[in-house]
Motif scaffolding. Sequence first.
Motif, PDB file in Angstrom:
ATOM      1  N   GLY A 270       0.797  -1.225   0.000  1.00  0.00           N
ATOM      2  CA  GLY A 270       0.000   0.000   0.000  1.00  0.00           C
ATOM      3  C   GLY A 270       0.823   1.265   0.000  1.00  0.00           C
ATOM      4  O   GLY A 270       0.294   2.352   0.254  1.00  0.00           O
ATOM      5  N   VAL A 271       2.121   1.141  -0.312  1.00  0.00           N
ATOM      6  CA  VAL A 271       2.997   2.308  -0.278  1.00  0.00           C
ATOM      7  C   VAL A 271       2.593   3.340  -1.333  1.00  0.00           C
ATOM      8  O   VAL A 271       2.594   4.547  -1.068  1.00  0.00           O
ATOM      9  CB  VAL A 271       4.468   1.875  -0.475  1.00  0.00           C
ATOM     10  N   ILE A 272       2.227   2.868  -2.525  1.00  0.00           N
ATOM     11  CA  ILE A 272       1.812   3.813  -3.575  1.00  0.00           C
ATOM     12  C   ILE A 272       0.516   4.501  -3.171  1.00  0.00           C
ATOM     13  O   ILE A 272       0.344   5.710  -3.386  1.00  0.00           O
ATOM     14  CB  ILE A 272       1.651   3.095  -4.929  1.00  0.00           C
ATOM     15  N   GLY A 273      -0.392   3.761  -2.562  1.00  0.00           N
ATOM     16  CA  GLY A 273      -1.650   4.350  -2.119  1.00  0.00           C
ATOM     17  C   GLY A 273      -1.468   5.430  -1.076  1.00  0.00           C
ATOM     18  O   GLY A 273      -2.298   6.342  -0.965  1.00  0.00           O
ATOM     19  N   ALA A 274      -0.367   5.368  -0.300  1.00  0.00           N
ATOM     20  CA  ALA A 274      -0.109   6.388   0.716  1.00  0.00           C
ATOM     21  C   ALA A 274       0.187   7.752   0.111  1.00  0.00           C
ATOM     22  O   ALA A 274       0.151   8.767   0.816  1.00  0.00           O
ATOM     23  CB  ALA A 274       1.053   5.956   1.607  1.00  0.00           C
ATOM     24  N   LEU A 275       0.476   7.799  -1.185  1.00  0.00           N
ATOM     25  CA  LEU A 275       0.812   9.054  -1.853  1.00  0.00           C
ATOM     26  C   LEU A 275      -0.409   9.758  -2.432  1.00  0.00           C
ATOM     27  O   LEU A 275      -0.294  10.877  -2.934  1.00  0.00           O
ATOM     28  CB  LEU A 275       1.821   8.794  -2.977  1.00  0.00           C
ATOM     29  N   PHE A 276      -1.588   9.112  -2.376  1.00  0.00           N
ATOM     30  CA  PHE A 276      -2.804   9.659  -2.986  1.00  0.00           C
ATOM     31  C   PHE A 276      -3.887   9.871  -1.934  1.00  0.00           C
ATOM     32  O   PHE A 276      -3.963   9.134  -0.943  1.00  0.00           O
ATOM     33  CB  PHE A 276      -3.334   8.706  -4.067  1.00  0.00           C
ATOM     34  N   ARG A 277      -4.741  10.837  -2.186  1.00  0.00           N
ATOM     35  CA  ARG A 277      -5.852  11.121  -1.280  1.00  0.00           C
ATOM     36  C   ARG A 277      -6.979  10.106  -1.473  1.00  0.00           C
ATOM     37  O   ARG A 277      -7.056   9.425  -2.498  1.00  0.00           O
ATOM     38  CB  ARG A 277      -6.366  12.541  -1.509  1.00  0.00           C
TER      39      ARG A 277
ATOM     40  N   GLU B 134     -10.105  10.426  -2.108  1.00  0.00           N
ATOM     41  CA  GLU B 134     -11.067  10.640  -3.193  1.00  0.00           C
ATOM     42  C   GLU B 134     -10.619  10.043  -4.524  1.00  0.00           C
ATOM     43  O   GLU B 134     -11.443   9.871  -5.432  1.00  0.00           O
ATOM     44  CB  GLU B 134     -11.386  12.130  -3.366  1.00  0.00           C
ATOM     45  N   VAL B 135      -9.345   9.726  -4.658  1.00  0.00           N
ATOM     46  CA  VAL B 135      -8.871   9.103  -5.904  1.00  0.00           C
ATOM     47  C   VAL B 135      -8.419   7.660  -5.675  1.00  0.00           C
ATOM     48  O   VAL B 135      -7.792   7.049  -6.548  1.00  0.00           O
ATOM     49  CB  VAL B 135      -7.730   9.918  -6.551  1.00  0.00           C
ATOM     50  N   GLY B 136      -8.726   7.109  -4.498  1.00  0.00           N
ATOM     51  CA  GLY B 136      -8.431   5.707  -4.247  1.00  0.00           C
ATOM     52  C   GLY B 136      -7.267   5.434  -3.324  1.00  0.00           C
ATOM     53  O   GLY B 136      -6.938   4.267  -3.060  1.00  0.00           O
ATOM     54  N   GLY B 137      -6.627   6.474  -2.791  1.00  0.00           N
ATOM     55  CA  GLY B 137      -5.518   6.280  -1.874  1.00  0.00           C
ATOM     56  C   GLY B 137      -5.964   6.361  -0.430  1.00  0.00           C
ATOM     57  O   GLY B 137      -7.151   6.291  -0.119  1.00  0.00           O
ATOM     58  N   PHE B 138      -4.992   6.552   0.467  1.00  0.00           N
ATOM     59  CA  PHE B 138      -5.361   6.678   1.877  1.00  0.00           C
ATOM     60  C   PHE B 138      -4.456   7.675   2.600  1.00  0.00           C
ATOM     61  O   PHE B 138      -4.353   7.668   3.826  1.00  0.00           O
ATOM     62  CB  PHE B 138      -5.294   5.320   2.585  1.00  0.00           C
ATOM     63  N   GLY B 139      -3.826   8.576   1.853  1.00  0.00           N
ATOM     64  CA  GLY B 139      -2.930   9.558   2.468  1.00  0.00           C
ATOM     65  C   GLY B 139      -2.857  10.792   1.603  1.00  0.00           C
ATOM     66  O   GLY B 139      -3.822  11.517   1.451  1.00  0.00           O
TER      67      GLY B 139
END
Length: 357
Positions: free
Chosen positions: A51-58, A60-65
């Motif tokens: 989930g490291v890539i997801g930590a870079l996105f908000r 509303e666009v599918g991330g968690f950071g």
Amino acid sequence: MNFELSDEGRMLQDGLRRFLANAYDATGRTEAADAPGGFAPRIWSGLAEMGVIGALFREEVGGFGGTGFDIALVFEEMGRAGAVDPLLDTGILGGGLLAACGAEIDGVIDGTVQIAVAMGEPGGRYDPMRVATKATPDGDGWRLDGRKAVVVNAPAADRVLVTARDGDRIGLYEVAPSTLDLRAYPLVGGGMAAEVTLDGAPATRLSDDASDLLRAAIARATLAQCAEALGLMEAIRALTTDYLRTRKQFGRPIGTFQVLQHRMADLLIEIEQARSAVINLAGHVDGPDRDRHVAATKNLVSEVARLVVEEAIQMHGGIGMTQEYDLGQLAKRLSMVEHRFGDAMHHMQRFIALTAA
């Protein structure tokens, strides 16, 4: 102000540090260096699964950071391991620009899509707004003509984003990699880049005026680069401290000699100043005074990075220059930090101009 990590942040930091420590052993470094794209697909898949890539996105666009502190946390750990994965180009620059344009980012967060952003041009120095590449309408689409320089991750990219000029405006376009003329080469600090020639390449326009989007994406990418540099500094400091404790001269460890103790103390102070600057930028990267904080931080981090490399190699002696010793690889990557998104002098001049405005 509380700078302590949240429970989720500590979990991500601990998990990422353990994963990278295991991934970037001698075998992992060799695998990444020998890979055609300049990074090991096995390690990249592992980062995505964590989930490291997801930590870079908000969210509303599918991330968690996606906050400045999330970016700083992830990239400091990447730097600490000397990781060469294209997280900055695919995640921060490419994925960030696509999300800002409202375009699909399917495959970015799960790690199945690689992105390269072609914005620098020959003779453009560090100014992304100096764009000579031309966009010409062609039926329902566009055609691009021009050249782009040092396009990082281009040899492995599934999607290529290109800046081009349509009259007075700088737009953002997507071009299929198969339509580009690429001249690929390895980067000194690891990874791959390419010189790109566009000769009537068919393109889809994502934004007709992308200047503000580019500035925002570059600011966040500069934060990531500075945080990675901080991690590299910490890794180099740890290696140097261990060496001073174990290397003996005149019957005792060289770390007991006062002159080296003073040099290490000065180095620790400089690294802590760099850490404070990165924390400050993480808190202001989405704020109204963003550009001035970016310039101040990149200037300081570039100066400290140069000092850390010089001092560490001098205190190690000849072993610090060998390819087989970790310091040599970490020092090369840290040396290249200054040359992306503007060097120390560029950002000093930029800071002065922004402060005087």
